[in-house]
Design a protein around this motif. Structure first.
Motif, PDB file in Angstrom:
ATOM      1  N   THR A 124       9.738   6.869   6.044  1.00 25.59           N
ATOM      2  CA  THR A 124      10.253   6.810   4.643  1.00 25.59           C
ATOM      3  C   THR A 124       8.475   6.373   4.158  1.00 25.59           C
ATOM      4  OG1 THR A 124      10.638   4.521   4.541  1.00 25.59           O
ATOM      5  CG2 THR A 124      12.195   7.184   3.503  1.00 25.59           C
ATOM      6  N   LEU A 125       7.727   6.929   3.513  1.00 21.13           N
ATOM      7  CA  LEU A 125       6.747   5.759   3.877  1.00 21.13           C
ATOM      8  C   LEU A 125       6.164   5.835   1.585  1.00 21.13           C
ATOM      9  CD1 LEU A 125       3.681   8.244   2.643  1.00 21.13           C
ATOM     10  CD2 LEU A 125       4.464   8.649   4.885  1.00 21.13           C
ATOM     11  N   ARG A 126       5.152   5.182   1.304  1.00 26.38           N
ATOM     12  CA  ARG A 126       4.603   4.603   0.496  1.00 26.38           C
ATOM     13  C   ARG A 126       3.001   4.540   0.334  1.00 26.38           C
ATOM     14  NH1 ARG A 126       6.466   0.553  -3.915  1.00 26.38           N
ATOM     15  NH2 ARG A 126       8.052   1.997  -4.510  1.00 26.38           N
ATOM     16  N   PRO A 127       2.013   5.237  -0.200  1.00 27.44           N
ATOM     17  CA  PRO A 127       0.494   5.103   0.356  1.00 27.44           C
ATOM     18  C   PRO A 127       0.172   3.441  -0.631  1.00 27.44           C
ATOM     19  CG  PRO A 127       1.009   6.810  -0.376  1.00 27.44           C
ATOM     20  CD  PRO A 127       2.258   6.597  -0.476  1.00 27.44           C
ATOM     21  N   THR A 128      -0.496   2.896   0.264  1.00 25.90           N
ATOM     22  CA  THR A 128      -1.127   1.829  -0.785  1.00 25.90           C
ATOM     23  C   THR A 128      -2.874   2.136  -0.935  1.00 25.90           C
ATOM     24  OG1 THR A 128      -1.269   1.000   1.977  1.00 25.90           O
ATOM     25  CG2 THR A 128       0.574   0.018   0.283  1.00 25.90           C
ATOM     26  N   ALA A 129      -2.860   3.545  -0.132  1.00 29.45           N
ATOM     27  CA  ALA A 129      -4.782   3.076  -0.183  1.00 29.45           C
ATOM     28  C   ALA A 129      -5.519   4.124   0.110  1.00 29.45           C
ATOM     29  CB  ALA A 129      -5.852   1.836   0.477  1.00 29.45           C
ATOM     30  N   LEU A 130      -6.122   4.956  -0.732  1.00 29.18           N
ATOM     31  CA  LEU A 130      -6.753   6.409  -0.232  1.00 29.18           C
ATOM     32  C   LEU A 130      -8.073   6.404  -0.401  1.00 29.18           C
ATOM     33  CD1 LEU A 130      -3.966   9.260  -1.527  1.00 29.18           C
ATOM     34  CD2 LEU A 130      -4.238   8.245   0.172  1.00 29.18           C
ATOM     35  N   VAL A 131      -9.329   6.548   0.252  1.00 30.55           N
ATOM     36  CA  VAL A 131     -10.645   6.680   0.231  1.00 30.55           C
ATOM     37  C   VAL A 131     -11.126   7.861   0.183  1.00 30.55           C
ATOM     38  CG1 VAL A 131     -12.160   5.274   0.717  1.00 30.55           C
ATOM     39  CG2 VAL A 131     -10.484   3.826  -0.055  1.00 30.55           C
ATOM     40  N   PRO A 132     -11.304   9.071  -0.644  1.00 28.85           N
ATOM     41  CA  PRO A 132     -11.249  10.099   0.040  1.00 28.85           C
ATOM     42  C   PRO A 132     -12.368  10.151   1.296  1.00 28.85           C
ATOM     43  CG  PRO A 132     -11.111   9.444  -2.348  1.00 28.85           C
ATOM     44  CD  PRO A 132     -11.130   8.739  -2.306  1.00 28.85           C
ATOM     45  N   GLY A 133     -11.968  10.805   1.727  1.00 31.26           N
ATOM     46  CA  GLY A 133     -13.148  10.852   3.598  1.00 31.26           C
ATOM     47  C   GLY A 133     -12.888   9.757   3.922  1.00 31.26           C
ATOM     48  N   ARG A 134     -12.553   9.007   3.520  1.00 37.66           N
ATOM     49  CA  ARG A 134     -12.477   8.016   4.790  1.00 37.66           C
ATOM     50  C   ARG A 134     -10.983   6.817   4.936  1.00 37.66           C
ATOM     51  NH1 ARG A 134     -15.784   4.777   8.044  1.00 37.66           N
ATOM     52  NH2 ARG A 134     -15.417   2.891   7.747  1.00 37.66           N
ATOM     53  N   THR A 135     -10.835   6.720   4.241  1.00 30.64           N
ATOM     54  CA  THR A 135      -9.263   5.673   4.597  1.00 30.64           C
ATOM     55  C   THR A 135      -8.176   6.209   3.969  1.00 30.64           C
ATOM     56  OG1 THR A 135     -10.788   3.638   4.414  1.00 30.64           O
ATOM     57  CG2 THR A 135      -8.703   3.283   4.476  1.00 30.64           C
ATOM     58  N   VAL A 136      -6.894   6.163   4.137  1.00 32.12           N
ATOM     59  CA  VAL A 136      -5.557   6.621   4.748  1.00 32.12           C
ATOM     60  C   VAL A 136      -4.669   5.744   4.804  1.00 32.12           C
ATOM     61  CG1 VAL A 136      -3.299   8.078   4.552  1.00 32.12           C
ATOM     62  CG2 VAL A 136      -5.523   8.547   4.669  1.00 32.12           C
ATOM     63  N   GLU A 137      -4.041   4.619   4.160  1.00 32.78           N
ATOM     64  CA  GLU A 137      -3.051   3.497   4.686  1.00 32.78           C
ATOM     65  C   GLU A 137      -2.006   3.681   3.391  1.00 32.78           C
ATOM     66  OE1 GLU A 137      -3.281  -0.977   3.238  1.00 32.78           O
ATOM     67  OE2 GLU A 137      -5.394  -0.183   4.136  1.00 32.78           O
ATOM     68  N   PHE A 138      -0.461   3.557   3.942  1.00 34.53           N
ATOM     69  CA  PHE A 138       0.703   3.302   4.049  1.00 34.53           C
ATOM     70  C   PHE A 138       1.141   2.960   4.636  1.00 34.53           C
ATOM     71  CE2 PHE A 138      -0.369   7.745   6.676  1.00 34.53           C
ATOM     72  CZ  PHE A 138       1.053   6.941   8.257  1.00 34.53           C
ATOM     73  N   ASP A 139       2.522   2.093   3.992  1.00 29.65           N
ATOM     74  CA  ASP A 139       3.779   1.655   4.825  1.00 29.65           C
ATOM     75  C   ASP A 139       4.412   2.865   5.012  1.00 29.65           C
ATOM     76  OD1 ASP A 139       2.377  -0.923   4.235  1.00 29.65           O
ATOM     77  OD2 ASP A 139       3.814  -1.826   2.552  1.00 29.65           O
ATOM     78  N   TRP A 140       4.997   2.228   6.379  1.00 27.10           N
ATOM     79  CA  TRP A 140       7.057   3.316   6.533  1.00 27.10           C
ATOM     80  C   TRP A 140       7.626   2.919   7.406  1.00 27.10           C
ATOM     81  CZ3 TRP A 140       4.250   7.908   9.917  1.00 27.10           C
ATOM     82  CH2 TRP A 140       3.792   7.271  11.430  1.00 27.10           C
ATOM     83  N   ARG A 141       8.867   3.114   6.902  1.00 22.99           N
ATOM     84  CA  ARG A 141       9.537   2.338   7.404  1.00 22.99           C
ATOM     85  C   ARG A 141      10.266   4.119   8.473  1.00 22.99           C
ATOM     86  NH1 ARG A 141      12.352  -2.295   6.364  1.00 22.99           N
ATOM     87  NH2 ARG A 141      11.752  -2.466   4.138  1.00 22.99           N
ATOM     88  N   PHE A 142      11.397   4.218   9.455  1.00 26.35           N
ATOM     89  CA  PHE A 142      11.386   5.237  10.536  1.00 26.35           C
ATOM     90  C   PHE A 142      12.910   4.991   9.942  1.00 26.35           C
ATOM     91  CE2 PHE A 142      13.221   6.623  14.697  1.00 26.35           C
ATOM     92  CZ  PHE A 142      12.932   7.235  14.688  1.00 26.35           C
ATOM     93  N   LEU A 143      13.050   5.809   9.862  1.00 27.11           N
ATOM     94  CA  LEU A 143      14.502   6.862   9.568  1.00 27.11           C
ATOM     95  C   LEU A 143      15.145   5.831   8.289  1.00 27.11           C
ATOM     96  CD1 LEU A 143      16.763   6.472  12.765  1.00 27.11           C
ATOM     97  CD2 LEU A 143      15.640   8.587  11.717  1.00 27.11           C
ATOM     98  N   GLY A 144      13.953   5.171   7.506  1.00 28.78           N
ATOM     99  CA  GLY A 144      14.609   5.128   6.545  1.00 28.78           C
ATOM    100  C   GLY A 144      15.060   3.934   6.255  1.00 28.78           C
ATOM    101  N   VAL A 145      15.184   2.685   7.478  1.00 27.87           N
ATOM    102  CA  VAL A 145      16.013   1.673   7.576  1.00 27.87           C
ATOM    103  C   VAL A 145      15.277   0.640   8.706  1.00 27.87           C
ATOM    104  CG1 VAL A 145      17.735   2.583   7.229  1.00 27.87           C
ATOM    105  CG2 VAL A 145      16.927   2.976   9.577  1.00 27.87           C
ATOM    106  N   GLY A 146      14.404   1.419   9.460  1.00 31.70           N
ATOM    107  CA  GLY A 146      13.256   0.279  10.029  1.00 31.70           C
ATOM    108  C   GLY A 146      12.994  -0.549   9.605  1.00 31.70           C
ATOM    109  N   LYS A 147      12.213  -1.460  10.037  1.00 32.00           N
ATOM    110  CA  LYS A 147      11.444  -2.110   9.450  1.00 32.00           C
ATOM    111  C   LYS A 147      10.137  -1.695   8.782  1.00 32.00           C
ATOM    112  CE  LYS A 147       8.412  -6.372  10.985  1.00 32.00           C
ATOM    113  NZ  LYS A 147       8.276  -7.674  11.595  1.00 32.00           N
TER     114      LYS A 147
END
Length: 300
Positions: free
Chosen positions: A80-103
């Motif tokens: 499960t993930l939530r993008p926190t920054a998208l800079v077209p052509g430059r940067t993709v940043e997101f937070d994610w959790r493996f299986l939705g329950v991991g750290k």
């Protein structure tokens, strides 16, 4: 699978990727690869669901800052993930959790030109609780995924993996009186039934209903480790599970690894479906252990 994203723990080094001296292996894993395409071609492969599906996994929808998403794999693994920054052509940043329950972990993709028809892509995966060994394993996993992206960009063909041998994951529990690896408490969250004398059955329960599998080689060291195998009908396979409990920070980390899914001799479709059902059951089990530990710990 520390909480290493197990889906990035498959490693296969090829000539298309050569580790750079500046790659970092620490609690913040950083891997850089030179890709055979300019940034304008690489960017859609990082952000557009149809392109991401060709080399990585299936996004539930377009990436949008602040909106929850899901990255799924054919064998049942997912983030499960939530993008926190998208800079077209430059940067993709997101937070994610493996299986939705991991750290929760922070992942940052940084793209830059590297001469005619080429780009440098750096992925940085941040988690301040992983060990050096876990970081090294994760470095290998990201190396593999960058190689898959390079192959897709070079050939235009799909480069995804089909079936991972392990099902594994972890969840952090609050400190308190709850003992998830003590008998009979573990029977509250782990889908195991006894035959009157000993644990005898492991139940897979999901949208398709329950199905039971015979347990073998059950060994419990209370509050530390549980191991067992599960017999798979119509095969000689007995995937082996290991569940461990260890202190982390102010609480505990409940981890599991269930290995042996690629050696069952089943057709790919059946093997994937079976692994998906076991994965869903393990996810539900971890979530149940977390909820019970929180309730036992009380408010705050």
């Amino acid at each position: 699978m520390g909480a290493i994203p197990p889906a990035v723990a498959r490693y296969r080094r090829t000539a298309r990727y050569r580790r750079r001296e500046e790659d970092e292996v620490s609690d913040a894993v950083r891997v850089t690869a030179r890709l055979p395409a300019p940034p304008a071609r690489v960017w859609p492969a990082l952000t557009e669901p149809a392109r991401v599906a060709r080399w990585f996994g299936d996004l539930a929808g377009p990436l949008t800052v602040g909106e929850d998403n899901r990255l799924g794999f054919d064998d049942g693994d997912f983030f499960t993930l939530r993008p926190t920054a998208l800079v077209p052509g430059r940067t993709v940043e997101f937070d994610w959790r493996f299986l939705g329950v991991g750290k929760r972990q922070r992942v940052v993709w940084t793209l830059e030109p590297a001469g005619p028809g080429a780009a440098l892509l750096t992925v940085a995966d941040h988690d301040d609780s992983r060990t050096p060994a876990e970081a090294a394993q994760l470095h290998e996993g990201w190396t593999d995924f960058l190689d898959r992206l390079a192959r897709h960009l070079s050939t235009g063909r799909d480069a995804r993996y089909a079936l991972r041998d392990d099902i594994d994951g972890a969840i952090d529990l609050p400190a308190g009186p709850y003992r998830p690896l003590a008998h009979p408490t573990l029977l509250d969250w782990l889908p195991v039934a006894e035959d009157g004398f000993r644990p005898a059955w492991f139940f897979v329960i999901d949208d398709e209903g329950p199905r039971r599998f015979a347990l073998r080689e059950w060994e419990l060291r209370e509050d530390e480790k549980l191991t067992f195998t599960v017999a798979i009908p119509e095969t000689a396979g007995t995937p082996a599970a290991r569940v461990t409990l260890a202190p982390v920070g102010a609480g505990l980390r409940l981890s599991f690894a269930h290995r042996g899914w690629t050696a069952l001799g089943l057709p790919d479709g059946r093997a994937q479906e079976l692994r998906r059902r076991f994965t869903a059951t393990w996810v539900a089990s971890l979530a149940s252990a977390r909820d019970r530990a929180r309730a036992a710990a009380g408010p705050g």
